[in-house]
Write a protein that holds these residues in place. Structure first.
Motif, mmCIF file in Angstrom:
data_model
loop_
_atom_site.group_PDB
_atom_site.id
_atom_site.type_symbol
_atom_site.label_atom_id
_atom_site.label_comp_id
_atom_site.label_asym_id
_atom_site.label_seq_id
_atom_site.Cartn_x
_atom_site.Cartn_y
_atom_site.Cartn_z
ATOM 1 N N LEU A 83 -12.730 17.590 -65.574
ATOM 2 C CA LEU A 83 -13.404 18.507 -66.502
ATOM 3 C C LEU A 83 -14.240 17.722 -67.504
ATOM 4 C CD1 LEU A 83 -10.859 21.339 -67.393
ATOM 5 C CD2 LEU A 83 -12.283 21.036 -65.373
ATOM 6 N N TYR A 84 -13.678 16.629 -68.021
ATOM 7 C CA TYR A 84 -14.434 15.837 -68.983
ATOM 8 C C TYR A 84 -15.630 15.147 -68.336
ATOM 9 C CZ TYR A 84 -11.543 16.878 -72.958
ATOM 10 O OH TYR A 84 -10.940 17.541 -73.974
ATOM 11 N N ALA A 85 -15.579 15.014 -67.009
ATOM 12 C CA ALA A 85 -16.739 14.439 -66.305
ATOM 13 C C ALA A 85 -17.752 15.533 -65.962
ATOM 14 C CB ALA A 85 -16.269 13.715 -65.058
ATOM 15 N N GLY A 86 -17.507 16.749 -66.432
ATOM 16 C CA GLY A 86 -18.496 17.814 -66.238
ATOM 17 C C GLY A 86 -18.271 18.644 -64.986
ATOM 18 N N LYS A 87 -17.081 18.520 -64.375
ATOM 19 C CA LYS A 87 -16.812 19.290 -63.150
ATOM 20 C C LYS A 87 -16.132 20.617 -63.486
ATOM 21 C CE LYS A 87 -17.410 16.048 -59.768
ATOM 22 N NZ LYS A 87 -18.121 15.005 -59.956
ATOM 23 N N SER A 88 -16.109 21.491 -62.492
ATOM 24 C CA SER A 88 -15.392 22.761 -62.629
ATOM 25 C C SER A 88 -13.905 22.542 -62.384
ATOM 26 C CB SER A 88 -15.916 23.764 -61.609
ATOM 27 O OG SER A 88 -17.257 24.062 -61.872
ATOM 28 N N LEU A 89 -13.118 23.537 -62.766
ATOM 29 C CA LEU A 89 -11.678 23.436 -62.507
ATOM 30 C C LEU A 89 -11.366 24.043 -61.133
ATOM 31 C CD1 LEU A 89 -8.728 22.945 -63.344
ATOM 32 C CD2 LEU A 89 -8.748 25.213 -64.418
ATOM 33 N N LEU A 90 -10.761 23.237 -60.264
ATOM 34 C CA LEU A 90 -10.380 23.724 -58.930
ATOM 35 C C LEU A 90 -8.879 24.022 -58.909
ATOM 36 C CD1 LEU A 90 -12.391 21.161 -56.742
ATOM 37 C CD2 LEU A 90 -13.093 23.417 -57.554
ATOM 38 N N PRO A 91 -8.437 24.938 -58.047
ATOM 39 C CA PRO A 91 -7.015 25.303 -58.003
ATOM 40 C C PRO A 91 -6.105 24.103 -57.723
ATOM 41 C CG PRO A 91 -8.301 26.861 -56.755
ATOM 42 C CD PRO A 91 -9.245 25.786 -57.164
ATOM 43 N N VAL A 92 -6.635 23.113 -57.027
ATOM 44 C CA VAL A 92 -5.816 21.953 -56.689
ATOM 45 C C VAL A 92 -5.297 21.243 -57.943
ATOM 46 C CG1 VAL A 92 -7.723 20.279 -56.467
ATOM 47 C CG2 VAL A 92 -5.703 20.048 -55.022
ATOM 48 N N GLY A 93 -6.007 21.400 -59.066
ATOM 49 C CA GLY A 93 -5.598 20.739 -60.305
ATOM 50 C C GLY A 93 -4.666 21.562 -61.180
ATOM 51 N N GLY A 109 -12.904 33.224 -51.292
ATOM 52 C CA GLY A 109 -13.280 33.513 -52.676
ATOM 53 C C GLY A 109 -14.093 32.368 -53.253
ATOM 54 N N ARG A 110 -14.223 32.368 -54.557
ATOM 55 C CA ARG A 110 -14.956 31.277 -55.205
ATOM 56 C C ARG A 110 -14.123 30.004 -55.155
ATOM 57 N NH1 ARG A 110 -18.980 34.067 -57.056
ATOM 58 N NH2 ARG A 110 -18.611 36.078 -58.033
ATOM 59 N N ALA A 111 -14.790 28.868 -55.002
ATOM 60 C CA ALA A 111 -14.068 27.601 -54.906
ATOM 61 C C ALA A 111 -13.445 27.221 -56.249
ATOM 62 C CB ALA A 111 -15.018 26.512 -54.443
ATOM 63 N N GLU A 112 -14.078 27.640 -57.339
ATOM 64 C CA GLU A 112 -13.609 27.195 -58.660
ATOM 65 C C GLU A 112 -12.690 28.222 -59.297
ATOM 66 O OE1 GLU A 112 -16.833 28.367 -58.478
ATOM 67 O OE2 GLU A 112 -17.743 26.577 -57.591
ATOM 68 N N MET A 113 -11.689 27.709 -59.981
ATOM 69 C CA MET A 113 -10.822 28.581 -60.786
ATOM 70 C C MET A 113 -11.557 28.956 -62.074
ATOM 71 S SD MET A 113 -7.736 29.531 -60.449
ATOM 72 C CE MET A 113 -7.424 30.911 -61.467
ATOM 73 N N VAL A 114 -12.174 27.947 -62.689
ATOM 74 C CA VAL A 114 -13.052 28.187 -63.844
ATOM 75 C C VAL A 114 -14.309 27.346 -63.622
ATOM 76 C CG1 VAL A 114 -13.350 28.003 -66.346
ATOM 77 C CG2 VAL A 114 -11.090 28.533 -65.412
ATOM 78 N N HIS A 115 -15.439 28.005 -63.524
ATOM 79 C CA HIS A 115 -16.686 27.283 -63.305
ATOM 80 C C HIS A 115 -17.074 26.528 -64.574
ATOM 81 C CE1 HIS A 115 -20.901 26.492 -62.420
ATOM 82 N NE2 HIS A 115 -20.586 26.690 -61.143
ATOM 83 N N ARG A 116 -17.702 25.380 -64.391
ATOM 84 C CA ARG A 116 -18.022 24.582 -65.590
ATOM 85 C C ARG A 116 -18.993 25.291 -66.537
ATOM 86 N NH1 ARG A 116 -21.801 19.589 -63.659
ATOM 87 N NH2 ARG A 116 -23.611 20.814 -63.117
ATOM 88 N N ASP A 117 -19.796 26.204 -65.998
ATOM 89 C CA ASP A 117 -20.690 26.978 -66.881
ATOM 90 C C ASP A 117 -19.918 27.953 -67.755
ATOM 91 O OD1 ASP A 117 -22.794 25.787 -65.702
ATOM 92 O OD2 ASP A 117 -23.536 27.559 -64.639
ATOM 93 N N ASP A 118 -18.699 28.253 -67.338
ATOM 94 C CA ASP A 118 -17.898 29.264 -68.052
ATOM 95 C C ASP A 118 -16.795 28.610 -68.871
ATOM 96 O OD1 ASP A 118 -19.373 31.258 -66.790
ATOM 97 O OD2 ASP A 118 -18.026 31.276 -65.060
ATOM 98 N N MET A 119 -16.986 27.356 -69.232
ATOM 99 C CA MET A 119 -15.902 26.597 -69.849
ATOM 100 C C MET A 119 -16.391 25.849 -71.069
ATOM 101 S SD MET A 119 -14.243 23.389 -67.881
ATOM 102 C CE MET A 119 -13.964 24.328 -66.399
ATOM 103 N N VAL A 120 -15.534 25.748 -72.065
ATOM 104 C CA VAL A 120 -15.867 24.887 -73.186
ATOM 105 C C VAL A 120 -14.651 24.018 -73.486
ATOM 106 C CG1 VAL A 120 -15.365 26.719 -74.864
ATOM 107 C CG2 VAL A 120 -16.759 24.816 -75.549
#
Ligand code: GLU
Length: 385
Positions: A294-304, A359-370
């Protein structure tokens, strides 16, 4: 201080709203104007800008086709007219944009689509995907299903909501007036032109009269409301005349327009909304690998994910938690808590098996995260990583 055209030139994402009075000539679609407008849009697209068009005109075109009078419509009649006119409108845009090598995509929205988080997220995702593929979404209100109490009724505010929804940098409202005046210029020849509006206050509001033209539902009141929505979302708004054949080129040649300056930038406005404006309905607990991603600018995936707490729906705000129980950020969840529970630690392939659909690959997309401690949302994501 930027001028309206500089603001447009600096924008990466632009929403251009086109009023009915520009699109119609003697009750028929003005295809010459449309073709010229498409040339203007193609120029912006070649400059690498992502574009969305919000186009009115369905009701007026439908009235002509059905023999109805625009200013005497019942709600049912205006819905019937919209249904009839929208086909012609969409076809007109498709042909004009195709001539410039651009693919058009029709999107009909209701107020709920821009206000309910789940639907908002779907619409945002579709629009972003279309833009990433170089298509031009052509949006209108879904007049046939929008009920009286819930409809926008005017595309000025709809366009501003769309601009906010996609974090556009600039909204251009093209209409039959070239900007804001301190009095109605059709009634008062001493009316002064206002070239810049940093804030809409009571004095500015007093300058807006009622609705002006026989087509469309706008008028200066809804234009100021649109400006307010845009400014708060960190989006500039340019109010300009669309009467010329290539109105954006005419602006570039120095035509005047009113610039309503954004109060923020779209990313920080959205970040502030996610970080502070929404109460989290639950939390997602993450492993160390996910946190560094996440700190590297990626989205959150369910695997994490290591665990899920609380009850939330898709689109709700959730807190993002580290193993030590510290909240590291917030985001809008792409899945409801019941689904998120089933997806803990799963790879993308396993996820599809578990859910029974892709479904969507991301649990939380990086555009939707702060992330707390990071002042802005990560850069607007073209990728879905
Ligand atoms: N949705 C309406 C139409 O297409 C336009 C509303 C407006 O004039 O702003 O005719």
């Amino acid at each position: 201080m930027s001028t309206p055209i500089e603001t447009i030139n600096q924008a990466a994402r632009l929403v251009v709203k086109i009023g009915s009075s520009l699109l119609l000539q003697n009750d028929t679609l003005n295809r010459d104007w449309l073709a010229a407008m498409a040339q203007d849009l193609a120029k912006l697209s070649k400059d690498g800008k992502k574009l969305i068009v919000v186009s009115s005109g369905a009701v007026s075109l439908g009235c002509a086709a059905l023999g109805l009078k625009r200013n005497q419509l019942t709600l049912e009649e205006s819905q019937a007219a919209a249904a009839t006119g929208q086909i012609e409108l969409a076809q007109g845009w498709q042909a004009a944009l195709a001539e410039q090598g651009l693919a058009a995509a029709q999107i009909l929205l209701t107020a709920e689509d821009t206000e309910q988080r789940r639907r908002y997220l779907n619409a945002r995702q579709t629009l972003t995907t279309l833009m990433a593929h170089g298509a031009v979404p052509v949006i209108n209100e879904n007049d046939t299903v929008a009920t009286q109490e819930l409809r926008y009724g005017d595309n000025d505010r709809l366009a501003a909501r769309v601009a906010a929804m996609v974090s556009a940098d600039c909204l251009v409202l093209l209409s039959d007036i070239d900007g804001l005046y301190d009095a109605d210029p059709t009634q008062n020849e001493n009316a002064n032109f206002i070239d810049k509006v940093p804030h809409i206050d009571a004095k500015i509001e007093a300058m807006a009269g009622g609705t002006g033209s026989s087509h469309g539902s706008g008028g200066m009141v809804t234009k100021l409301q649109a400006a307010q929505i845009a400014q708060r979302a960190g989006c500039h708004m340019v109010l300009a005349s669309g009467r010329a054949m290539t109105p954006l080129s005419v602006l570039a040649e120095g035509a005047r327009a009113t610039l309503f300056e954004a109060h923020d930038n779209p990313h920080s406005a959205r970040a502030a909304w996610i970080a502070g404006g929404l109460q989290p309905s639950g939390s997602l607990h993450l492993d160390a690998g996910a946190i560094s991603a996440l700190y590297a600018g990626k989205s959150l995936l369910p695997v994490g994910l290591t665990s899920v707490a609380g009850h939330f729906e898709r689109g709700d705000c959730v807190a993002l938690m580290a193993a030590d129980g510290k909240e590291i950020g917030r985001g809008l969840s792409a899945y409801a808590s019941t689904e998120a529970q089933r997806m803990i630690g799963l790879s993308s392939d396993a996820m599809e098996n578990e859910l029974g659909y892709r479904g969507r690959a991301e649990m939380v997309h990086r555009d939707d995260m702060v992330l707390h401690g990071k002042s802005e949302l990560s850069k607007k994501g073209e990728s879905n990583e």
